[in-house]
Design a protein around this motif. Structure first.
Motif, PDB file in Angstrom:
ATOM      1  N   HIS A   1      29.722  28.626  46.962  1.00  7.50           N
ATOM      2  CA  HIS A   1      30.514  29.602  46.199  1.00  7.50           C
ATOM      3  C   HIS A   1      30.376  29.336  44.704  1.00  7.50           C
TER       4      HIS A   1
ATOM      5  N   ILE B   1      28.638  32.179  41.926  1.00 11.06           N
ATOM      6  CA  ILE B   1      29.244  32.854  40.776  1.00 11.06           C
ATOM      7  C   ILE B   1      28.556  32.486  39.467  1.00 11.06           C
TER       8      ILE B   1
ATOM      9  N   TRP C   1      29.712  34.310  36.183  1.00  4.45           N
ATOM     10  CA  TRP C   1      31.134  34.241  35.868  1.00  4.45           C
ATOM     11  C   TRP C   1      31.411  34.067  34.389  1.00  4.45           C
TER      12      TRP C   1
ATOM     13  N   HIS D   1      39.957  39.403  37.679  1.00  5.13           N
ATOM     14  CA  HIS D   1      38.569  39.097  38.024  1.00  5.13           C
ATOM     15  C   HIS D   1      38.470  37.976  39.056  1.00  5.13           C
TER      16      HIS D   1
ATOM     17  N   ASP E   1      38.592  39.646  42.270  1.00  7.22           N
ATOM     18  CA  ASP E   1      37.325  40.315  42.570  1.00  7.22           C
ATOM     19  C   ASP E   1      36.280  39.332  43.082  1.00  7.22           C
ATOM     20  N   TYR E   2      36.268  38.133  42.525  1.00  5.02           N
ATOM     21  CA  TYR E   2      35.285  37.125  42.911  1.00  5.02           C
ATOM     22  C   TYR E   2      35.797  36.227  44.036  1.00  5.02           C
TER      23      TYR E   2
END
Length: 400
Positions: free
Chosen positions: A333, A337, A353, A384, A387-388
């Motif tokens: 993960h 990002i 990110w 955000h 969202d991520y």
């Protein structure tokens, strides 16, 4: 806890200011270091409570439910550190009161032995206090986990010192008044909280000045905590603000279970009944790091480190420094990002990110026509993060 700390400070001041008795003994001179030891711990505990207050104030103003809860969770380790630190200081006060009574009422007792006894007790407490003072979530959690066993050791030390002094008084043919003075000191915390008198055959109960008084839950013959405290603890555990091991350790200590504390020991039945039958309560037992949900996954700075000065100009300083806003992410993960893990190539990807969040914040400032506030930044970041799919479970990361 603030009230308890004020009481502890007042006791240190009182003991330091008491004049010497007829034999010239008091908790000053060579014993001053033990008063200073306690007074020195108060400073970081006040700082921890002040930091926790800063996070709760920020949470009340951020205007985003998920971020609010994330900020409250950041206060958790600081509250836990102050809670157990205050308990240890209350215990240290019990030892100092007992030492003061011995110096004043037992002239045939060895001053050198008393000095050595206090040094040994201080040595038992020092590692845990050091871990708590670090405010590092993992060290605080480990210290909380070890607290019931530590309180058991301290209780036995206190009981031994009390019994040895009583034996010396009897051998020396001291008057009954001296025996009563010693008994008064060893029972002062219990008497103050109006709890049942500890039988002579049982170890003395230490640090119970933190136990709530009325409307409490019974475990055996002792009052453990108030029903209001239990309900608040349940909510904090469910929200992830206070950890399950810390809550369990606190209840075990306040329930007088320290002398029999073992790993994986359940909560006292009376407290479990009061908390209700829920998954959180069924899981509320002392566990190791894995059981506490602690992980060694990499830490990710939610607020990009390369823009530290930009964030500082918008209020991210001190307790709210950007290093406080890290999250643990699984390696895959974390790499995802950041564009596959190579930060140089990742910066080229618009969805990376750090690049994305700075673009979003700069655009938000342009729309607002002014510099964003700290609350405004956190609200934008929270959107955000959802969202991520980044959890708002913040932990402290590396500094500069």
């Amino acid at each position: 806890m603030k009230g308890s700390l004020r009481g502890v400070e007042a006791t240190f001041t009182q003991l330091a200011g008491r004049p010497s008795d007829l034999w010239g003994f008091s908790l000053t001179g060579v014993f001053t270091r033990y008063l200073d030891h306690g007074s020195g711990q108060v400073k970081w505990m006040k700082g921890a409570l002040g930091s926790a207050t800063a996070f709760t104030d920020a949470a009340s103003e951020v205007g985003d439910t998920d971020m609010e809860l994330g900020l409250l969770r950041m206060a958790g380790p600081r509250l836990q550190a102050a809670q157990f630190g205050t308990l240890l200081l209350a215990t240290w006060v019990d030892f100092l009161r007992l030492a003061d009574a011995i110096l004043r009422n037992c002239p045939m007792c060895s001053v050198e032995k008393l000095f050595t006894d206090l040094h040994r007790v201080q040595g038992l407490m020092e590692p845990t206090l050091t871990d708590l003072a670090s405010l590092d979530p993992e060290r605080v959690e480990a210290a909380a986990l070890a607290m019931p066993a530590l309180m058991g050791k301290l209780t036995r030390e206190f009981d031994t010192l009390q019994r040895e002094t009583r034996s010396t008084l009897k051998l020396g043919g001291q008057v009954i008044a001296a025996m009563k003075a010693l008994e008064m000191v060893t029972m002062i915390s219990t008497m103050k909280m109006a709890l049942p008198r500890v039988p002579p055959s049982a170890p003395a109960t230490l640090g119970v000045g933190l136990v709530m008084s009325s409307g409490g839950v019974m475990a055996g013959s002792r009052l453990v905590v108030s029903a209001e405290w239990v309900e608040l603890m349940r909510r904090l555990v469910q929200a992830g603000v206070i950890s399950v091991p810390a809550a369990s350790a606190a209840v075990l200590i306040q329930g007088g279970q320290v002398t029999m504390a073992q790993a994986h020991q359940d909560l006292p039945k009376g407290v479990r009944d009061a908390l209700g039958d829920s998954p959180e309560v069924r899981g509320m037992q002392v566990t190791g790091r894995a059981g506490a949900g602690m992980s060694d996954a990499p830490k990710h700075h939610v607020l990009p480190q390369e823009h530290r000065e930009w964030f500082e100009r918008r209020g991210f300083k001190g307790d709210m420094d950007i290093d406080q806003f890290c999250v643990r992410l699984e390696q895959a993960h974390h790499e995802a990002i950041h564009g596959g893990g190579n930060w140089k190539l990742g910066r080229i990807w618009p969805g990376e990110w750090n690049r994305m969040i700075m673009d979003a914040l700069l655009q938000a400032e342009t729309r607002a026509g002014r510099m964003l506030t700290r609350d405004g930044i956190l609200k934008e970041v929270a959107r955000h993060m959802r969202d991520y799919r980044i959890p708002m479970n913040f932990t402290s990361g590396g500094g500069r």
